[in-house]
Design an enzyme around this catalytic site. Structure first.
Site, PDB file in Angstrom:
ATOM      1  N   GLY A   1       0.800  -1.218   0.000  1.00 16.82           N
ATOM      2  CA  GLY A   1       0.000   0.000   0.000  1.00 16.82           C
ATOM      3  C   GLY A   1       0.835   1.272   0.000  1.00 16.82           C
ATOM      4  O   GLY A   1       2.022   1.254  -0.293  1.00 16.82           O
TER       5      GLY A   1
ATOM      6  N   LEU B   1       0.364   3.685  -2.150  1.00 17.66           N
ATOM      7  CA  LEU B   1       0.732   3.525  -3.552  1.00 17.66           C
ATOM      8  C   LEU B   1       1.376   4.771  -4.126  1.00 17.66           C
ATOM      9  O   LEU B   1       0.985   5.895  -3.823  1.00 17.66           O
ATOM     10  CB  LEU B   1      -0.514   3.186  -4.379  1.00 17.66           C
ATOM     11  CG  LEU B   1      -1.292   1.941  -3.946  1.00 17.66           C
ATOM     12  CD1 LEU B   1      -2.468   1.709  -4.899  1.00 17.66           C
ATOM     13  CD2 LEU B   1      -0.397   0.713  -3.881  1.00 17.66           C
ATOM     14  N   HIS B   2       2.372   4.540  -4.969  1.00 19.25           N
ATOM     15  CA  HIS B   2       3.019   5.627  -5.715  1.00 19.25           C
ATOM     16  C   HIS B   2       3.076   5.214  -7.191  1.00 19.25           C
ATOM     17  O   HIS B   2       2.594   4.130  -7.558  1.00 19.25           O
ATOM     18  CB  HIS B   2       4.399   5.947  -5.137  1.00 19.25           C
ATOM     19  CG  HIS B   2       5.272   4.742  -4.978  1.00 19.25           C
ATOM     20  ND1 HIS B   2       5.732   4.018  -6.049  1.00 19.25           N
ATOM     21  CD2 HIS B   2       5.748   4.123  -3.878  1.00 19.25           C
ATOM     22  CE1 HIS B   2       6.465   3.020  -5.620  1.00 19.25           C
ATOM     23  NE2 HIS B   2       6.481   3.042  -4.291  1.00 19.25           N
TER      24      HIS B   2
ATOM     25  N   HIS C   1       4.027   1.634  -8.089  1.00 18.37           N
ATOM     26  CA  HIS C   1       2.960   0.627  -7.995  1.00 18.37           C
ATOM     27  C   HIS C   1       1.976   0.778  -9.163  1.00 18.37           C
ATOM     28  O   HIS C   1       1.514  -0.212  -9.730  1.00 18.37           O
ATOM     29  CB  HIS C   1       2.153   0.821  -6.702  1.00 18.37           C
ATOM     30  CG  HIS C   1       2.941   0.639  -5.446  1.00 18.37           C
ATOM     31  ND1 HIS C   1       3.171   1.659  -4.560  1.00 18.37           N
ATOM     32  CD2 HIS C   1       3.529  -0.459  -4.923  1.00 18.37           C
ATOM     33  CE1 HIS C   1       3.861   1.204  -3.534  1.00 18.37           C
ATOM     34  NE2 HIS C   1       4.106  -0.068  -3.728  1.00 18.37           N
TER      35      HIS C   1
ATOM     36  N   GLY D   1       8.315  -4.883  -8.840  1.00 14.39           N
ATOM     37  CA  GLY D   1       9.241  -3.837  -9.284  1.00 14.39           C
ATOM     38  C   GLY D   1      10.687  -4.245  -9.029  1.00 14.39           C
ATOM     39  O   GLY D   1      11.008  -4.877  -8.022  1.00 14.39           O
ATOM     40  N   LEU D   2      11.550  -3.832  -9.951  1.00 14.59           N
ATOM     41  CA  LEU D   2      12.972  -4.197  -9.845  1.00 14.59           C
ATOM     42  C   LEU D   2      13.754  -3.329  -8.867  1.00 14.59           C
ATOM     43  O   LEU D   2      14.945  -3.558  -8.682  1.00 14.59           O
ATOM     44  CB  LEU D   2      13.625  -4.166 -11.225  1.00 14.59           C
ATOM     45  CG  LEU D   2      13.412  -5.443 -12.035  1.00 14.59           C
ATOM     46  CD1 LEU D   2      13.757  -5.219 -13.503  1.00 14.59           C
ATOM     47  CD2 LEU D   2      14.231  -6.596 -11.468  1.00 14.59           C
TER      48      LEU D   2
ATOM     49  N   ARG E   1       8.690   4.629   1.389  1.00 14.55           N
ATOM     50  CA  ARG E   1       9.492   5.140   2.514  1.00 14.55           C
ATOM     51  C   ARG E   1      10.086   6.522   2.239  1.00 14.55           C
ATOM     52  O   ARG E   1      10.616   7.149   3.160  1.00 14.55           O
ATOM     53  CB  ARG E   1      10.616   4.159   2.850  1.00 14.55           C
ATOM     54  CG  ARG E   1      10.106   2.867   3.473  1.00 14.55           C
ATOM     55  CD  ARG E   1      11.237   1.998   3.973  1.00 14.55           C
ATOM     56  NE  ARG E   1      10.757   0.929   4.820  1.00 14.55           N
ATOM     57  CZ  ARG E   1      10.583  -0.342   4.428  1.00 14.55           C
ATOM     58  NH1 ARG E   1      10.851  -0.698   3.186  1.00 14.55           N
ATOM     59  NH2 ARG E   1      10.139  -1.249   5.274  1.00 14.55           N
TER      60      ARG E   1
END
Ligand code: PAF
Length: 282
Positions: A30, A32-33, A36, A146-147, A186
């Site tokens: 969650g 989300l950015h 995401h 995501g990498l 973060r």
């Protein structure tokens, strides 16, 4: 878009998807950015039914880590997921996912011994366990990661192969802010000065691609020196390894290589990486 909070409901909606349809899962914690959202978009392009899981998983946080203060805003997430045309959000409680003391975990060896696996003991067992639960609940055809968490991608791919999960893992490019900082939930912890200095991570990694480095040691030394130009940066690790095996290497020789960093700014630990083919280094 449906929102469900129980395993039973999630299974019910999943079972209603016709067997000819492809189901994509985007597992998230969650807050989300754009990173995401790019995973949801990719899933939307490639799948008929898109499930987003939002669950801050306690078992992947160490005792002194940020589980309690990890940012959460479900209302906002639900709106963003709706705008991105997700079909179903699975948003369970901790009690729903872990109704009794867990006696079964999924542990992946070797590739979890370095990088974040070394700095965060038990982290990847928590990740692999919750992701395998999500795979069992949602039974997706494809799952999107995501990498930025490249070690996580390697670990999940290993788990899927070792345990014969019938799911295709789709690794997706890192999404960055305009100044290069990798998007992360973060990042909101950073104060203005830390945020500004944190751009050194991507600058250092990018600079590697412009040099003709031939050895892992040279790369690590160069990246460390660059990061240490920022007074607030405290390096956790800088490592150049084969990818996805995460085996140590000495020379750069045609294999895929990851240059991975973890750096603290204040109480915030950021990670970033670049994955290079040999031709991109020379
Ligand atoms: O990458 C994350 O957000 C988490 O590690 C994941 C994959 C959702 C498992 O909790």
């Amino acid at each position: 878009m449906k929102i469900v909070t129980t395993v039973c409901e999630a299974r019910k909606y999943r079972a209603e998807v016709p067997s000819t349809c492809t189901v994509g899962l985007v597992p998230t914690m969650g807050y989300l950015h754009q990173g995401h959202l790019s995973l949801i978009q990719r899933a939307r392009e490639e799948c008929d039914f898109v499930v987003l899981s939002i669950f801050v998983n306690p078992t992947q946080f160490g005792e002194n880590e940020d589980f309690e203060r990890y940012p959460r805003d479900f209302e906002r997430d639900a709106q963003l997921a709706e705008d991105a045309e997700g079909d179903l959000i699975f948003h369970p409680s901790v009690e729903e996912m872990y109704p009794r003391p867990l006696l079964t975990t999924v542990q992946i060896n070797k590739i979890t011994e370095r990088l974040c696996g070394a700095s965060r003991p038990g982290h990847f067992t928590g990740v692999a366990t919750v992701v395998s639960k999500l795979f069992h609940i949602v039974t997706p055809d494809r799952a999107y990661f995501g990498l930025k968490d490249a070690q996580q991608v390697a670990v999940i791919e290993q788990m899927v192969q070792d345990l014969h999960f019938p799911v295709t893992i789709v690794p997706c490019e890192i999404v960055r802010e305009e100044d290069g900082l990798a998007m992360s939930s973060r990042n909101v912890y950073l104060n203005a000065e830390e945020r500004q200095q944190a751009t050194i991570l991507y600058q250092a990694l990018q600079a590697v691609t412009r040099k003709g480095f031939r050895s892992a040691d040279e790369i690590n030394r160069f990246v460390r020196e660059k990061i240490n130009t920022q007074p607030l940066a405290r390096i956790d690790y800088v490592e150049t390894l084969a990818y996805p095996s995460l085996e140590p290497i000495e020379q750069i020789s045609g294999e895929r290589v990851i240059v991975a960093v973890a750096v603290r700014f204040g109480n915030t630990r950021l990670i970033d990486n670049i994955i290079l083919q040999d031709r991109r280094i020379s």
